[in-house]
Design a protein around this motif. Structure first.
Motif, PDB file in Angstrom:
ATOM      1  N   GLY A  28      25.990  16.269  10.739  1.00 41.66           N
ATOM      2  CA  GLY A  28      25.029  17.025  11.529  1.00 41.66           C
ATOM      3  C   GLY A  28      23.717  17.245  10.802  1.00 41.66           C
ATOM      4  N   ASP A  29      23.152  18.432  10.994  1.00 42.65           N
ATOM      5  CA  ASP A  29      21.813  18.744  10.514  1.00 42.65           C
ATOM      6  C   ASP A  29      21.717  18.724   8.987  1.00 42.65           C
ATOM      7  OD1 ASP A  29      19.106  19.489  10.893  1.00 42.65           O
ATOM      8  OD2 ASP A  29      19.626  21.557  10.367  1.00 42.65           O
ATOM      9  N   GLN A  30      22.739  19.247   8.328  1.00 44.96           N
ATOM     10  CA  GLN A  30      22.719  19.297   6.873  1.00 44.96           C
ATOM     11  C   GLN A  30      22.714  17.889   6.263  1.00 44.96           C
ATOM     12  OE1 GLN A  30      25.819  21.735   5.272  1.00 44.96           O
ATOM     13  NE2 GLN A  30      24.636  22.251   3.447  1.00 44.96           N
ATOM     14  N   LEU A  31      23.427  16.970   6.875  1.00 37.76           N
ATOM     15  CA  LEU A  31      23.472  15.591   6.391  1.00 37.76           C
ATOM     16  C   LEU A  31      22.133  14.882   6.597  1.00 37.76           C
ATOM     17  CD1 LEU A  31      25.314  13.483   5.103  1.00 37.76           C
ATOM     18  CD2 LEU A  31      25.991  12.788   7.383  1.00 37.76           C
ATOM     19  N   GLU A  35      19.723  13.286   3.755  1.00 37.43           N
ATOM     20  CA  GLU A  35      19.182  11.934   3.896  1.00 37.43           C
ATOM     21  C   GLU A  35      17.677  11.931   3.622  1.00 37.43           C
ATOM     22  OE1 GLU A  35      18.530   8.541   7.355  1.00 37.43           O
ATOM     23  OE2 GLU A  35      18.973  10.618   7.887  1.00 37.43           O
ATOM     24  N   ARG A  36      16.990  12.947   4.119  1.00 39.25           N
ATOM     25  CA  ARG A  36      15.546  13.052   3.904  1.00 39.25           C
ATOM     26  C   ARG A  36      15.211  13.212   2.415  1.00 39.25           C
ATOM     27  NH1 ARG A  36      13.179  17.631   7.244  1.00 39.25           N
ATOM     28  NH2 ARG A  36      14.986  17.183   8.510  1.00 39.25           N
ATOM     29  N   VAL A  37      16.043  13.983   1.698  1.00 36.71           N
ATOM     30  CA  VAL A  37      15.835  14.179   0.259  1.00 36.71           C
ATOM     31  C   VAL A  37      15.990  12.854  -0.492  1.00 36.71           C
ATOM     32  CG1 VAL A  37      16.814  15.242  -1.806  1.00 36.71           C
ATOM     33  CG2 VAL A  37      16.473  16.613   0.233  1.00 36.71           C
ATOM     34  N   LEU A  38      17.059  12.099  -0.186  1.00 39.26           N
ATOM     35  CA  LEU A  38      17.282  10.817  -0.851  1.00 39.26           C
ATOM     36  C   LEU A  38      16.187   9.807  -0.508  1.00 39.26           C
ATOM     37  CD1 LEU A  38      21.127  10.218  -0.727  1.00 39.26           C
ATOM     38  CD2 LEU A  38      19.716  10.839  -2.662  1.00 39.26           C
ATOM     39  N   LYS A  39      15.707   9.850   0.722  1.00 40.39           N
ATOM     40  CA  LYS A  39      14.641   8.927   1.124  1.00 40.39           C
ATOM     41  C   LYS A  39      13.352   9.243   0.380  1.00 40.39           C
ATOM     42  CE  LYS A  39      12.914   6.717   5.231  1.00 40.39           C
ATOM     43  NZ  LYS A  39      13.032   6.612   6.669  1.00 40.39           N
ATOM     44  N   ASP A 112      14.687  19.928  -9.296  1.00 38.17           N
ATOM     45  CA  ASP A 112      14.437  19.701 -10.718  1.00 38.17           C
ATOM     46  C   ASP A 112      13.895  18.292 -10.983  1.00 38.17           C
ATOM     47  OD1 ASP A 112      15.344  22.236 -11.272  1.00 38.17           O
ATOM     48  OD2 ASP A 112      17.398  21.578 -11.694  1.00 38.17           O
ATOM     49  N   LEU A 113      14.056  17.379 -10.034  1.00 41.03           N
ATOM     50  CA  LEU A 113      13.586  16.001 -10.191  1.00 41.03           C
ATOM     51  C   LEU A 113      12.092  15.852  -9.916  1.00 41.03           C
ATOM     52  CD1 LEU A 113      16.536  14.213  -8.391  1.00 41.03           C
ATOM     53  CD2 LEU A 113      16.081  14.228 -10.837  1.00 41.03           C
ATOM     54  N   GLY A 114      11.441  16.933  -9.557  1.00 42.71           N
ATOM     55  CA  GLY A 114      10.009  16.878  -9.276  1.00 42.71           C
ATOM     56  C   GLY A 114       9.696  16.851  -7.795  1.00 42.71           C
ATOM     57  N   ILE A 115      10.702  16.971  -6.955  1.00 41.22           N
ATOM     58  CA  ILE A 115      10.475  17.022  -5.509  1.00 41.22           C
ATOM     59  C   ILE A 115      10.138  18.458  -5.133  1.00 41.22           C
ATOM     60  CG2 ILE A 115      11.530  16.682  -3.243  1.00 41.22           C
ATOM     61  CD1 ILE A 115      13.331  14.595  -4.522  1.00 41.22           C
ATOM     62  N   LYS A 116       9.107  18.611  -4.304  1.00 39.06           N
ATOM     63  CA  LYS A 116       8.662  19.944  -3.921  1.00 39.06           C
ATOM     64  C   LYS A 116       9.701  20.613  -3.017  1.00 39.06           C
ATOM     65  CE  LYS A 116       4.466  22.239  -2.417  1.00 39.06           C
ATOM     66  NZ  LYS A 116       4.681  22.846  -1.115  1.00 39.06           N
ATOM     67  N   TYR A 117       9.933  21.899  -3.236  1.00 44.65           N
ATOM     68  CA  TYR A 117      10.911  22.648  -2.442  1.00 44.65           C
ATOM     69  C   TYR A 117      10.384  22.859  -1.032  1.00 44.65           C
ATOM     70  CZ  TYR A 117      13.768  26.468  -0.716  1.00 44.65           C
ATOM     71  OH  TYR A 117      14.593  27.254   0.046  1.00 44.65           O
ATOM     72  N   ASP A 118      11.247  22.587  -0.057  1.00 49.63           N
ATOM     73  CA  ASP A 118      10.921  22.800   1.345  1.00 49.63           C
ATOM     74  C   ASP A 118      11.981  23.732   1.919  1.00 49.63           C
ATOM     75  OD1 ASP A 118      10.034  22.703   3.925  1.00 49.63           O
ATOM     76  OD2 ASP A 118      10.464  20.577   4.248  1.00 49.63           O
ATOM     77  N   PRO A 119      11.595  24.900   2.436  1.00 49.09           N
ATOM     78  CA  PRO A 119      12.601  25.850   2.954  1.00 49.09           C
ATOM     79  C   PRO A 119      13.423  25.293   4.120  1.00 49.09           C
ATOM     80  CG  PRO A 119      10.437  26.885   2.828  1.00 49.09           C
ATOM     81  CD  PRO A 119      10.249  25.450   2.484  1.00 49.09           C
ATOM     82  N   GLN A 120      12.851  24.366   4.893  1.00 50.80           N
ATOM     83  CA  GLN A 120      13.603  23.796   6.012  1.00 50.80           C
ATOM     84  C   GLN A 120      14.692  22.835   5.530  1.00 50.80           C
ATOM     85  OE1 GLN A 120       9.954  23.176   7.359  1.00 50.80           O
ATOM     86  NE2 GLN A 120      10.027  25.058   8.543  1.00 50.80           N
ATOM     87  N   ILE A 121      14.484  22.213   4.365  1.00 49.38           N
ATOM     88  CA  ILE A 121      15.473  21.267   3.845  1.00 49.38           C
ATOM     89  C   ILE A 121      16.548  21.977   3.042  1.00 49.38           C
ATOM     90  CG2 ILE A 121      15.804  19.332   2.264  1.00 49.38           C
ATOM     91  CD1 ILE A 121      13.129  18.253   3.156  1.00 49.38           C
ATOM     92  N   GLY A 122      16.145  22.876   2.152  1.00 42.71           N
ATOM     93  CA  GLY A 122      17.111  23.568   1.295  1.00 42.71           C
ATOM     94  C   GLY A 122      17.251  22.861  -0.040  1.00 42.71           C
ATOM     95  N   ILE A 123      18.340  23.148  -0.743  1.00 42.93           N
ATOM     96  CA  ILE A 123      18.579  22.567  -2.058  1.00 42.93           C
ATOM     97  C   ILE A 123      19.887  21.790  -2.025  1.00 42.93           C
ATOM     98  CG2 ILE A 123      19.075  23.096  -4.466  1.00 42.93           C
ATOM     99  CD1 ILE A 123      17.209  25.458  -4.238  1.00 42.93           C
ATOM    100  N   PHE A 124      19.853  20.566  -2.566  1.00 41.35           N
ATOM    101  CA  PHE A 124      21.029  19.704  -2.606  1.00 41.35           C
ATOM    102  C   PHE A 124      21.284  19.246  -4.036  1.00 41.35           C
ATOM    103  CE2 PHE A 124      19.661  19.183   1.787  1.00 41.35           C
ATOM    104  CZ  PHE A 124      20.862  19.344   2.457  1.00 41.35           C
ATOM    105  N   GLY A 125      22.546  19.135  -4.389  1.00 43.89           N
ATOM    106  CA  GLY A 125      22.946  18.527  -5.646  1.00 43.89           C
ATOM    107  C   GLY A 125      23.294  17.071  -5.394  1.00 43.89           C
TER     108      GLY A 125
END
Length: 175
Positions: A28-31, A35-39, A112-125
């Motif tokens: 769903g939405d979290q996945l 995907e957006r983070v990895l892209k 921590d990888l240098g990607i800017k934090y986006d509140p709509q995306i959240g944080i992923f390990g």
């Protein structure tokens, strides 16, 4: 023997591929956010992984998309690996290295990888897994005249640790 380098070039170790896995455990939405983070991190479209079994306690059904991963090769893989090792402060455990000469580690937060934090995306390990190879490893994968890699040409755990220390200047802690 190569006179320029002073060592055998067929024994040089290089990165074959870097696989970045982000397991959400939920479709769903979290996945799609993972995907957006990895892209954004790799510049490539991620591939989704499906659950093999139904696990009722985690409310996961068989063949449900629960994770996404991306495979990066070449100079881009080395650049992303450098960022990931920087998060770990270039310190890995010896158990992170496999007997076949590959290694992997995980990070808790993608920001921590240098990607800017986006509140709509959240944080992923995510998990990083690095496959090492030498020139000539193609003989085990090619279609015609396929053969095996000799024991002296395979990469051992000790050789992978030594390559990691010289290439990235990192430390390996014994546990």
């Amino acid at each position: 023997m190569d006179e320029k380098k002073g060592k055998k070039s067929m024994k040089d170790i290089k990165i074959s591929k870097l696989v970045i896995n982000c397991c959400v455990g939920d479709s769903g939405d979290q996945l799609t956010r993972a995907e957006r983070v990895l892209k954004e991190l790799s510049g490539q479209d991620p591939v989704f992984s499906k659950a093999r079994l139904t696990v009722r306690t985690f409310s996961i059904r068989r063949n449900e998309k629960i994770a996404c991963h991306v495979t990066v090769r070449g100079a881009k893989a080395e650049k992303i690996l450098e960022k990931g090792l920087n998060v770990k402060e270039f310190e890995l455990k010896s158990k992170n290295f496999s007997e076949t000469g590959n290694f992997g580690f995980g990070i808790q937060e993608h920001i921590d990888l240098g990607i800017k934090y986006d509140p709509q995306i959240g944080i992923f390990g995510m998990d990083f897994f690095i496959v090492l190879e030498r020139p000539g490893f193609r003989v085990s994968r090619r279609k015609r005249f396929r053969s095996r890699i000799g024991l002296n040409h395979k990469i051992t755990k000790e050789q992978a640790i030594e390559w990691y220390k010289t290439k990235f200047g990192g430390t390996v802690v014994e546990f």
